[in-house]
Design a protein around this motif. Structure first.
Motif, short mmCIF file in Angstrom:
data_model
loop_
_atom_site.label_atom_id
_atom_site.label_comp_id
_atom_site.label_asym_id
_atom_site.label_seq_id
_atom_site.Cartn_x
_atom_site.Cartn_y
_atom_site.Cartn_z
N ALA A 9 0.84 -1.20 0.00
CA ALA A 9 0.00 0.00 0.00
C ALA A 9 0.87 1.25 0.00
O ALA A 9 1.72 1.41 0.87
CB ALA A 9 -0.92 0.01 1.22
N ARG A 10 0.68 2.09 -1.01
CA ARG A 10 1.33 3.40 -1.04
C ARG A 10 0.40 4.35 -0.31
O ARG A 10 -0.75 4.56 -0.72
CB ARG A 10 1.56 3.87 -2.48
N ILE A 11 0.86 4.87 0.83
CA ILE A 11 0.02 5.65 1.73
C ILE A 11 0.62 7.04 1.91
O ILE A 11 1.82 7.18 2.14
CB ILE A 11 -0.09 4.96 3.12
N ASP A 12 -0.22 8.06 1.83
CA ASP A 12 0.25 9.43 2.07
C ASP A 12 0.78 9.59 3.49
O ASP A 12 0.31 8.91 4.42
CB ASP A 12 -0.89 10.45 1.86
N ASP A 13 1.74 10.50 3.66
CA ASP A 13 2.24 10.82 5.00
C ASP A 13 1.08 11.27 5.89
O ASP A 13 0.16 11.93 5.42
CB ASP A 13 3.28 11.95 4.93
N GLY A 14 1.16 10.90 7.16
CA GLY A 14 0.12 11.29 8.11
C GLY A 14 -1.04 10.30 8.18
O GLY A 14 -1.99 10.52 8.92
N TRP A 15 -0.93 9.19 7.43
CA TRP A 15 -1.98 8.17 7.43
C TRP A 15 -1.34 6.81 7.72
O TRP A 15 -0.16 6.60 7.48
CB TRP A 15 -2.68 8.12 6.08
N VAL A 16 -2.14 5.88 8.20
CA VAL A 16 -1.71 4.52 8.50
C VAL A 16 -2.82 3.56 8.09
O VAL A 16 -4.01 3.94 8.09
CB VAL A 16 -1.36 4.37 10.00
N LEU A 17 -2.46 2.36 7.69
CA LEU A 17 -3.43 1.31 7.39
C LEU A 17 -3.46 0.36 8.58
O LEU A 17 -2.43 -0.20 8.97
CB LEU A 17 -3.01 0.56 6.12
N LEU A 18 -4.63 0.19 9.18
CA LEU A 18 -4.81 -0.73 10.30
C LEU A 18 -5.53 -1.98 9.80
O LEU A 18 -6.53 -1.88 9.09
CB LEU A 18 -5.61 -0.07 11.42
N LEU A 19 -5.01 -3.15 10.16
CA LEU A 19 -5.57 -4.43 9.71
C LEU A 19 -6.27 -5.16 10.84
O LEU A 19 -5.75 -5.23 11.96
CB LEU A 19 -4.45 -5.32 9.16
N TYR A 20 -7.43 -5.71 10.52
CA TYR A 20 -8.25 -6.45 11.48
C TYR A 20 -8.81 -7.69 10.78
O TYR A 20 -8.93 -7.71 9.55
CB TYR A 20 -9.46 -5.61 11.92
N PRO A 21 -9.25 -8.70 11.55
CA PRO A 21 -9.97 -9.81 10.91
C PRO A 21 -11.33 -9.29 10.43
O PRO A 21 -11.84 -8.30 10.96
CB PRO A 21 -10.15 -10.84 12.03
N ARG A 22 -11.89 -9.92 9.43
CA ARG A 22 -13.25 -9.55 9.02
C ARG A 22 -14.18 -9.83 10.19
O ARG A 22 -14.05 -10.84 10.89
CB ARG A 22 -13.69 -10.35 7.79
N SER A 23 -15.13 -8.95 10.39
CA SER A 23 -16.01 -9.03 11.57
C SER A 23 -16.71 -10.36 11.70
O SER A 23 -16.77 -10.94 12.78
CB SER A 23 -17.05 -7.91 11.52
N GLY A 24 -17.27 -10.87 10.61
CA GLY A 24 -18.01 -12.12 10.66
C GLY A 24 -17.14 -13.30 11.06
O GLY A 24 -17.57 -14.18 11.81
N LEU A 25 -15.90 -13.32 10.59
CA LEU A 25 -14.99 -14.42 10.94
C LEU A 25 -14.56 -14.31 12.40
O LEU A 25 -14.39 -15.33 13.08
CB LEU A 25 -13.78 -14.44 10.01
N GLY A 26 -14.40 -13.10 12.87
CA GLY A 26 -14.08 -12.90 14.29
C GLY A 26 -15.23 -13.36 15.17
O GLY A 26 -15.03 -14.01 16.20
N PHE A 27 -16.45 -13.06 14.74
CA PHE A 27 -17.63 -13.41 15.51
C PHE A 27 -17.87 -14.92 15.50
O PHE A 27 -18.14 -15.52 16.54
CB PHE A 27 -18.85 -12.69 14.93
N LYS A 28 -17.74 -15.57 14.33
CA LYS A 28 -18.04 -17.00 14.21
C LYS A 28 -16.92 -17.90 14.71
O LYS A 28 -17.18 -18.98 15.23
CB LYS A 28 -18.33 -17.35 12.75
N TYR A 29 -15.67 -17.50 14.50
CA TYR A 29 -14.53 -18.37 14.80
C TYR A 29 -13.54 -17.79 15.79
O TYR A 29 -12.52 -18.41 16.06
CB TYR A 29 -13.76 -18.69 13.50
N ARG A 30 -13.80 -16.57 16.26
CA ARG A 30 -12.83 -15.84 17.07
C ARG A 30 -11.52 -15.71 16.32
O ARG A 30 -10.44 -15.77 16.89
CB ARG A 30 -12.61 -16.51 18.43
N LEU A 31 -11.62 -15.55 14.99
CA LEU A 31 -10.42 -15.36 14.18
C LEU A 31 -9.73 -14.10 14.66
O LEU A 31 -10.35 -13.07 14.84
CB LEU A 31 -10.79 -15.21 12.70
#
Length: 169
Positions: free
Chosen positions: A73-95
């Motif tokens: 990911a080419r990201i402008d200064d002053g920004w960050v990309l935060l990664l999380y599991p998809r909500s449904g997979l977290g809810f169903k499998y505690r991914l």
């Protein structure tokens, strides 16, 4: 909406190196690379960009997998990309992501590994549910957010790598 980033594939060579790290050979890497989609939002109201798994994956409860996404990911200064599991997979499998939340800084793009984003996940199901994903299934989501720095910040370090590469201790 302010446009502050662009997803790209890493080079085929960089993807093959990540694939080899996971599987011990490059067999299947070229085919998986060819089919890699760039992360996309599902709807106009979605904050998260969905990341796809590049191979079929079975995770029994307690099992972990490191995923070479093939994405940078080419990201402008002053920004960050935060990664999380998809909500449904977290809810169903505690991914879960093994580092809880992935943080992709704007300068990671310029690292010697081309800013290749790896995502390590664990099926933390306590209900005995196995997680089954097919190549192309979405498993994680990335959200761009701005960040600030302190008034007395004088950082001048330069990154070349991922996990732990900026540690000063």
């Amino acid at each position: 909406m302010k446009k502050i980033a662009k997803f790209e594939k890493v080079s085929p060579e960089q993807f093959a190196a990540g694939w080899r790290e996971i599987f011990g050979s490059e067999s299947g890497a070229a085919h998986a690379y060819e089919k890699l989609p760039l992360p996309r939002r599902a709807t106009t109201g979605s904050a998260g960009y969905d990341f796809s798994v590049p191979f079929d994956l079975e995770l029994a409860p307690g099992q972990t997998a490191k995923i070479p996404t093939g994405i940078r990911a080419r990201i402008d200064d002053g920004w960050v990309l935060l990664l999380y599991p998809r909500s449904g997979l977290g809810f169903k499998y505690r991914l879960q992501l093994n580092n809880t939340v992935g943080v992709i800084d704007s300068d990671y793009y310029y690292s010697s590994n081309e800013g290749h984003i790896f995502i390590k996940i664990t099926n933390d199901s306590n209900e005995g549910k196995a997680l089954s994903l097919k190549a192309g299934d979405c498993f994680a989501q990335g959200i761009f957010t701005p960040f600030g720095i302190t008034e007395d910040d004088d950082t001048d370090g330069v990154r070349d790598g991922g996990f732990g590469s900026t540690s000063v201790r």
